[in-house]
Design an enzyme around this catalytic site. Structure first.
Site, PDB file in Angstrom:
ATOM      1  N   HIS A 139     -62.749 -62.447  24.310  1.00 33.14           N
ATOM      2  CA  HIS A 139     -62.913 -61.274  24.787  1.00 33.14           C
ATOM      3  C   HIS A 139     -62.800 -61.109  26.479  1.00 33.14           C
ATOM      4  CE1 HIS A 139     -65.573 -57.602  25.494  1.00 33.14           C
ATOM      5  NE2 HIS A 139     -65.220 -57.221  24.319  1.00 33.14           N
TER       6      HIS A 139
ATOM      7  N   TYR B  32     -70.188 -47.822  25.352  1.00 31.61           N
ATOM      8  CA  TYR B  32     -71.025 -48.107  26.516  1.00 31.61           C
ATOM      9  C   TYR B  32     -72.356 -47.342  26.409  1.00 31.61           C
ATOM     10  CZ  TYR B  32     -66.685 -50.005  28.726  1.00 31.61           C
ATOM     11  OH  TYR B  32     -65.724 -50.789  29.171  1.00 31.61           O
TER      12      TYR B  32
ATOM     13  N   PHE C 237     -63.337 -49.552  25.376  1.00 29.98           N
ATOM     14  CA  PHE C 237     -63.437 -49.900  26.817  1.00 29.98           C
ATOM     15  C   PHE C 237     -63.104 -48.747  27.896  1.00 29.98           C
ATOM     16  CE2 PHE C 237     -61.992 -53.421  24.061  1.00 29.98           C
ATOM     17  CZ  PHE C 237     -62.809 -54.461  24.403  1.00 29.98           C
TER      18      PHE C 237
ATOM     19  N   ASP D 120     -69.226 -51.697  20.479  1.00 34.63           N
ATOM     20  CA  ASP D 120     -70.076 -50.679  20.698  1.00 34.63           C
ATOM     21  C   ASP D 120     -69.353 -49.661  21.732  1.00 34.63           C
ATOM     22  OD1 ASP D 120     -71.728 -51.318  18.855  1.00 34.63           O
ATOM     23  OD2 ASP D 120     -73.527 -51.387  20.057  1.00 34.63           O
TER      24      ASP D 120
END
Length: 220
Positions: free
Chosen positions: A187, A67, A78, A65
């Site tokens: 992750h 932020y 990211f 998703d």
């Protein structure tokens, strides 16, 4: 449908624009932007594609998703806007680059410098309602980004796909490992980074593969 996206991607994804799911997705997204605060800004929904044309992609990093806090999302997974404090996952990415390649932690979390070199920073879901993680999941974005990965995996050769976490690994499970390099690990989130993200050396491994196949390495 006239979608405002970089021209090579418009052509590569031409079959998607008039499909029923995409029409419903556009209607949903337009309604959300009209009635709520949604990130990233509308003009940056396809920023990853605009920065990295189809034929220039060398590496794909898959996020989930955007932020969902104010001023963070800029359309690249990211990545955050220049001057915004690094979210924990991004900080851990920079720590791994430092440990892997010896590079200092940068002052900016804007990863458009990677995108310009051929790193497609692709979120699975391209929009999100403010302060509501996952709020735009299961409305069609996932089908669209599955198609993006499929087009790259079948239409290009010797790409590097970097898949962090079980969600990304599952989404990229179909990629032909004989045709591309697929790097997987936990992750970079603080919840999982110490279970195998740190020390994965994905950045040096990606560059070694690119060089092996006659491409310029990424300046991470």
């Amino acid at each position: 449908m006239n979608v405002k996206i970089e021209d090579s991607w418009r052509k590569a994804l031409a079959a998607e624009w008039d499909k029923d799911y995409f029409t419903r997705l556009v209607q949903f997204v337009k309604h959300e932007y009209a009635t709520a605060t949604v990130f990233p800004p509308g003009g940056e929904i396809f920023a990853a594609f605009d920065a990295t044309p189809f034929d220039r992609v060398k590496v794909v990093i898959l996020g989930q998703d955007p932020y969902h806090d104010v001023n963070q999302a800029n359309g690249l997974c990211f990545s955050v806007r220049d001057g915004v404090p690094f979210p924990p996952s991004l900080m851990n990415i920079f720590k791994e680059i430092h440990d892997d390649l010896g590079k200092p932690i940068p002052t900016s979390g804007d990863l458009s410098r990677w995108a310009r070199q051929g790193v497609l920073l692709l979120n699975s879901t391209l929009t999100v309602r403010a302060h509501s993680a996952g709020s735009h999941q299961n409305h069609g974005w996932e089908q669209f980004t599955d198609e993006v990965i499929l087009r790259l995996a079948t239409g290009r050769e010797h790409l590097v796909f970097i898949l962090w976490g079980s969600y990304a690994i599952k989404k990229g499970a179909f990629i032909n490992r004989m045709k591309h390099l697929v790097l997987t690990s936990p992750h970079p989130s603080p919840l999982s980074a110490y279970r195998g993200f740190f020390g994965n050396k994905h950045f040096s491994r990606a560059n070694a593969y690119l060089v092996q196949h006659g491409m310029e390495p990424i300046d991470w």
